[in-house]
Design a protein around this motif. Structure first.
Motif, mmCIF file in Angstrom:
data_model
loop_
_atom_site.group_PDB
_atom_site.id
_atom_site.type_symbol
_atom_site.label_atom_id
_atom_site.label_comp_id
_atom_site.label_asym_id
_atom_site.label_seq_id
_atom_site.Cartn_x
_atom_site.Cartn_y
_atom_site.Cartn_z
ATOM 1 N N UNK A 102 0.605 27.276 3.893
ATOM 2 C CA UNK A 102 -0.188 26.502 4.842
ATOM 3 C C UNK A 102 0.154 25.031 4.676
ATOM 4 N N UNK A 103 0.427 24.363 5.787
ATOM 5 C CA UNK A 103 0.771 22.945 5.764
ATOM 6 C C UNK A 103 -0.274 22.152 6.545
ATOM 7 N N UNK A 104 -0.803 21.124 5.912
ATOM 8 C CA UNK A 104 -1.793 20.260 6.540
ATOM 9 C C UNK A 104 -1.215 18.859 6.686
ATOM 10 N N UNK A 105 -0.961 18.369 7.918
ATOM 11 C CA UNK A 105 -0.512 16.985 8.083
ATOM 12 C C UNK A 105 -1.605 16.030 7.590
ATOM 13 N N UNK A 106 -1.254 15.117 6.699
ATOM 14 C CA UNK A 106 -2.283 14.218 6.183
ATOM 15 C C UNK A 106 -1.931 12.740 6.316
ATOM 16 N N UNK A 107 -0.662 12.414 6.574
ATOM 17 C CA UNK A 107 -0.284 11.002 6.690
ATOM 18 C C UNK A 107 0.970 10.872 7.545
ATOM 19 N N UNK A 108 1.086 9.700 8.174
ATOM 20 C CA UNK A 108 2.258 9.359 8.978
ATOM 21 C C UNK A 108 2.784 8.027 8.475
ATOM 22 N N UNK A 109 4.089 7.952 8.247
ATOM 23 C CA UNK A 109 4.663 6.710 7.743
ATOM 24 C C UNK A 109 4.567 5.601 8.781
ATOM 25 N N UNK A 110 4.599 4.384 8.294
ATOM 26 C CA UNK A 110 4.655 3.201 9.160
ATOM 27 C C UNK A 110 5.685 2.255 8.571
ATOM 28 N N UNK A 111 6.813 2.081 9.276
ATOM 29 C CA UNK A 111 7.836 1.173 8.796
ATOM 30 C C UNK A 111 9.232 1.762 8.723
ATOM 31 N N UNK A 112 9.409 3.005 9.162
ATOM 32 C CA UNK A 112 10.729 3.634 9.118
ATOM 33 C C UNK A 112 11.456 3.619 10.454
ATOM 34 N N UNK A 113 10.738 3.419 11.529
ATOM 35 C CA UNK A 113 11.313 3.620 12.861
ATOM 36 C C UNK A 113 12.528 2.731 13.133
ATOM 37 N N UNK A 114 12.482 1.486 12.695
ATOM 38 C CA UNK A 114 13.596 0.581 12.992
ATOM 39 C C UNK A 114 14.898 1.071 12.365
ATOM 40 N N UNK A 115 14.818 1.638 11.167
ATOM 41 C CA UNK A 115 16.017 2.074 10.464
ATOM 42 C C UNK A 115 16.406 3.507 10.780
ATOM 43 N N UNK A 116 15.414 4.360 11.036
ATOM 44 C CA UNK A 116 15.682 5.785 11.179
ATOM 45 C C UNK A 116 15.443 6.328 12.584
ATOM 46 N N UNK A 117 14.866 5.521 13.445
ATOM 47 C CA UNK A 117 14.613 5.983 14.808
ATOM 48 C C UNK A 117 13.382 6.840 14.933
#
Length: 217
Positions: A102-117
């Protein structure tokens, strides 16, 4: 009635997890990330080459000379902020003979989009003990199409955190799931793994970490 587990197989799995835990414990305290990465590479090669719980078949082991890995690039080491995932619901994933997780989403990163899309979702693995799980996929033609893992709390794959609590996400340590070693002509006869969900498919290539085991066509 289910067949009893082979004690030797069970102890081999415990030894695999112990060695992986010890490896990542050494990585977390190493003062030089690139030196830690070289140590990680050497131990990964050794585990896959000789360990009883290696995802490689005995036939694959006979010709295995080491994983193909991109060169180390410090620009792919991040310590992003995290935002909570609102109204998250856990979902189950079938993993073959090992049952389901079972997988529970608990967090979303902030700060990767510029480098990783794109940003990435972190998951908590349900069940006793739990653990953080971070799978991702990228469009690089040399990486496994099903995606790679960066963190897996069950296996002890944990790169640590900063003093401020941000996770260390060093993509140089991205590694293939066991199903990446399934023979292309027998994909259903090997490992079954949770793959990167659509929300963790990045737009930009990530040319660090392990490459695909089989040549991409």
């Amino acid at each position: 009635m289910a067949e009893p587990a082979d004690p030797h197989t069970t102890l081999a799995l415990a030894d695999w997890r112990r060695r992986v835990n010890e490896l990542y414990a050494a990585v977390r305290v190493a003062p030089d990330p690139q030196a830690a990465w070289r140590m990680w590479r050497a131990e990964r090669d050794d585990l896959l080459a000789v360990h009883a719980r290696s995802p490689l078949s005995e036939e694959q082991k006979r010709t295995f000379t080491g994983l193909t890995v991109f060169d180390y690039d410090p620009s792919f080491r991040f310590t992003p902020d995290l935002d909570p995932v609102a109204d998250a619901a856990a979902y189950g994933i079938d993993i073959g003979q090992d049952g389901s997780i079972s997988l529970l989403p608990f967090a979303r990163t902030r700060g990767l989009a510029a480098a990783l899309g794109g940003e990435l979702t972190l998951y908590w693995i349900g069940g006793y003990g739990g653990g953080v799980f971070l799978p991702f996929a990228d469009p690089h033609t040399a990486t496994y199409t099903g995606g790679r893992y960066l963190l897996d709390g069950i296996k002890g794959a944990d790169l640590g955190r900063t003093d401020a609590g941000s996770p260390i996400l060093d993509f140089n340590f991205a590694y293939n799931p066991s199903c990446a070693y399934n023979a292309p002509d027998q994909p259903s006869a090997g490992w079954v793994c949770p793959l990167a969900p659509a929300e963790n498919h990045l737009a930009y290539p990530v040319p660090v970490g392990e490459q695909g085991f089989y040549t991409c066509t």
